[in-house]
Design an enzyme around this catalytic site. Sequence first.
Site, short mmCIF file in Angstrom:
data_model
loop_
_atom_site.label_atom_id
_atom_site.label_comp_id
_atom_site.label_asym_id
_atom_site.label_seq_id
_atom_site.Cartn_x
_atom_site.Cartn_y
_atom_site.Cartn_z
N LYS A 139 8.38 -7.44 9.61
CA LYS A 139 9.23 -6.45 8.94
C LYS A 139 8.52 -5.09 8.97
O LYS A 139 7.56 -4.85 8.23
CB LYS A 139 9.49 -6.83 7.48
CG LYS A 139 10.56 -5.95 6.86
CD LYS A 139 10.33 -5.62 5.40
CE LYS A 139 9.63 -4.31 5.14
NZ LYS A 139 10.27 -3.09 5.60
N GLY B 137 0.02 -1.12 3.46
CA GLY B 137 0.88 -0.15 2.78
C GLY B 137 0.18 0.36 1.54
O GLY B 137 -1.05 0.35 1.43
N SER B 138 0.96 0.81 0.59
CA SER B 138 0.39 1.42 -0.61
C SER B 138 -0.21 0.37 -1.55
O SER B 138 0.19 -0.80 -1.52
CB SER B 138 1.48 2.20 -1.35
OG SER B 138 2.50 1.31 -1.73
N VAL C 137 2.55 -1.22 -3.90
CA VAL C 137 3.35 -2.30 -3.33
C VAL C 137 2.46 -3.51 -3.04
O VAL C 137 2.85 -4.67 -3.25
CB VAL C 137 4.11 -1.84 -2.06
CG1 VAL C 137 4.83 -3.00 -1.40
CG2 VAL C 137 5.11 -0.75 -2.42
N GLY C 138 1.23 -3.26 -2.60
CA GLY C 138 0.30 -4.36 -2.31
C GLY C 138 0.07 -5.26 -3.52
O GLY C 138 -0.03 -6.49 -3.40
N GLU D 209 -4.09 -4.49 3.13
CA GLU D 209 -4.78 -3.24 3.51
C GLU D 209 -4.02 -2.12 2.85
O GLU D 209 -2.86 -1.89 3.17
CB GLU D 209 -4.77 -3.05 5.03
CG GLU D 209 -5.49 -4.11 5.83
CD GLU D 209 -6.99 -4.08 5.65
OE1 GLU D 209 -7.52 -3.06 5.17
OE2 GLU D 209 -7.62 -5.09 5.97
N CYS E 296 -4.41 6.39 6.46
CA CYS E 296 -5.07 5.72 5.35
C CYS E 296 -6.52 6.17 5.26
O CYS E 296 -7.12 6.17 4.20
CB CYS E 296 -4.98 4.21 5.50
SG CYS E 296 -5.52 3.65 7.11
N GLN F 128 8.02 11.92 1.09
CA GLN F 128 6.60 12.28 1.29
C GLN F 128 6.40 13.77 1.04
O GLN F 128 5.40 14.19 0.44
CB GLN F 128 6.21 11.90 2.72
CG GLN F 128 4.73 11.71 2.93
CD GLN F 128 4.17 10.61 2.06
OE1 GLN F 128 4.76 9.54 1.96
NE2 GLN F 128 3.06 10.87 1.41
N GLU G 194 -4.20 9.14 -4.18
CA GLU G 194 -3.85 9.30 -2.77
C GLU G 194 -2.61 10.19 -2.65
O GLU G 194 -1.57 9.87 -3.24
CB GLU G 194 -3.57 7.94 -2.13
CG GLU G 194 -3.33 8.06 -0.63
CD GLU G 194 -3.04 6.72 0.03
OE1 GLU G 194 -2.20 5.96 -0.49
OE2 GLU G 194 -3.64 6.45 1.08
P1 NAD Z 1 4.63 1.28 1.34
O1 NAD Z 1 3.74 0.47 0.46
O2 NAD Z 1 5.69 2.06 0.72
O3 NAD Z 1 5.37 0.31 2.40
C1 NAD Z 1 4.64 -0.54 3.27
C2 NAD Z 1 5.56 -1.64 3.75
O4 NAD Z 1 5.89 -2.49 2.64
C3 NAD Z 1 6.90 -1.15 4.32
O5 NAD Z 1 7.28 -1.98 5.40
C4 NAD Z 1 7.83 -1.32 3.14
O6 NAD Z 1 9.19 -1.44 3.51
C5 NAD Z 1 7.31 -2.62 2.55
N1 NAD Z 1 7.66 -2.84 1.15
C6 NAD Z 1 8.03 -1.93 0.21
N2 NAD Z 1 8.29 -2.54 -0.97
C7 NAD Z 1 8.09 -3.86 -0.77
C8 NAD Z 1 8.19 -5.00 -1.60
N3 NAD Z 1 8.55 -4.93 -2.87
N4 NAD Z 1 7.90 -6.22 -1.06
C9 NAD Z 1 7.50 -6.31 0.22
N5 NAD Z 1 7.39 -5.26 1.06
C10 NAD Z 1 7.68 -4.05 0.57
O7 NAD Z 1 3.68 2.19 2.25
P2 NAD Z 1 4.07 3.28 3.33
O8 NAD Z 1 4.61 4.48 2.63
O9 NAD Z 1 4.89 2.68 4.41
O10 NAD Z 1 2.64 3.62 3.97
C11 NAD Z 1 1.73 4.47 3.36
C12 NAD Z 1 0.66 3.70 2.64
O11 NAD Z 1 0.04 2.77 3.52
C13 NAD Z 1 -0.47 4.58 2.14
O12 NAD Z 1 -0.83 4.19 0.84
C14 NAD Z 1 -1.60 4.30 3.12
O13 NAD Z 1 -2.89 4.53 2.62
C15 NAD Z 1 -1.37 2.87 3.41
N6 NAD Z 1 -2.01 2.48 4.66
C16 NAD Z 1 -3.14 1.72 4.58
C17 NAD Z 1 -3.80 1.36 5.74
C18 NAD Z 1 -5.05 0.50 5.68
O14 NAD Z 1 -5.39 -0.09 6.70
N7 NAD Z 1 -5.72 0.41 4.56
C19 NAD Z 1 -3.32 1.78 6.98
C20 NAD Z 1 -2.17 2.56 7.01
C21 NAD Z 1 -1.53 2.91 5.84
#
Ligand code: NAD
Length: 504
Positions: A182, A235-236, A239-240, A257, A291, A338, A392
Amino acid sequence: MTTTTAAKATTYHNFIDGAWVPSVSGDSFENRNPANTGDLLGVFQKSTPADVARAIDAARRAFELWRLVPAPRRAEILFRAAQLIADRKDALARDMTREMGKVLDETRGDVQEAIDMTFFMAGEGRRQYGQTVPSELRDKFAMSVRQPLGVCAVITPWNFPMAIPSWKIIPALVCGNTVVFKPATLTPLSALNFVRILAEAGVPPGVVNLVTGGGGEVGNALISSDDVRVVSFTGSTEVGRTVSERGAPSFKKVHLEMGGKNVIIVMDDANLDLAVDGCVWGGFGTSGQRCTAASRVVVHEKIYKTFLDRFVARVRALRIGDGSESATQMGPVVGDSQLNTVMTYVQIGQQEGARLLCGGHRLDQGIFAKGFFHEPTVFADVAPSMRIAQEEIFGPVVSVIPCRSYEEAVAIGNNVQYGLSASIYTQDVNRAFSAMRDLYTGIFYVNAPTIGAEVHLPFGGTNATGNGHREAGTAALDVFSEWKSIYVDFSGRLQRAQIDTADL
Ligand code: NAD
């Protein structure tokens, strides 16, 4: 895929069990260019839990076949995929720039990372080393092997639309797992391009499935399924945390991550031109939406003023524009949400009393009128406790913080909830080695900015950035496989470990 002539937009489908299929909901969403919202890239499926269930079912069935394909044979398919990505690198990069805005040099780098990862991990098809060890008993053989876990859910962000999916999907496949992928709703086209190539390379039906749509609907359904054994999420942090909580009841392996607040430390003996180069690239590459972006720069007071003068002059000179034009050095941010976040943090920084040295405004006139552009922004005299130094922002905003000593710089560097990447500019080898030891991050650079990871070393962070797993390098195999220890007793009699200790 079908083309709707009326809207002149291509409709793209999910990929389930080897076929391109519409969502059962019949709903879709648009994908538009953040440099020019008049440019519609396509229409994608707004999937539902029912689509997710179909994809998981396909992946579950395919696992029973794929896990038995010898790993070197799986790898042959992946080597083919790597070559196909390389053959199409430029076109893939152009789609990506249109889709999420970063400049072509960087989207080519993103695609190159997927090529590198796919070649590297395909090589693991002939390795995936286990251990053979002597047994404590006679006529007994002892070894450990990696085994796949089953269906893996891959949930990815938009800022590295091909690199990050490759970091997860390719090691999952080489280990013998199957995948439901996804991608972020802002970058479904790059995801689809990647999956299409995997299918073309010969990945069998059901082994990789793509389901596009929102995190709440699609992501949650994936994480909650008992048939999914691994969730690999980037992701963030916010959400993580939800992903972690939802994965816990079924004891899935959850690999996270997450966010970062990375720091570059510039000591008084640094090569200043080099440090300025690094801070501009680390702070404003991908419009600060990495990130590993260097959103904090801690500078020794002895060189503070000189550094600021040179840094701000370079930032002011950055050419902002559409990332697909060769002269552009910084593109738009990815979308309106953003952009609002960035503008809000600029306000917060000013209210907190930080000194705005350059930037600070949205660009919305002339060539910028139809996009999400923001000036590259530098705050000076930032206190380490300010929100702009702690949270962040994920945009083109850099906070410069003065310090009096190495010890103070390290304390500032470590005093955030995240722990992804850090760097130091110094000519003193003793200080460089001390910093390698003292900064508590997953990635560290000396005389280079906080960005620039290579695929054959582990990638990930500490504290609120990660939960102890790593991707990339051979460390990624640990996410997508489980150890099985195997003992073969060929003595023909009952032998008891730890008990039959008298026999020599
Ligand atoms: P996000 O957390 O909004 O979304 C990430 C993914 O999770 C997307 O596919 C989104 O649709 C999905 N998602 C959202 N809500 C969810 C839920 N309730 N259950 C399951 N999946 C869900 O992040 P973003 O805005 O896409 O990306 C930016 C973030 O990602 C920043 O915080 C950045 O630091 C982080 N990031 C981290 C790394 C790393 O390796 N540490 C790398 C790239 C980006």
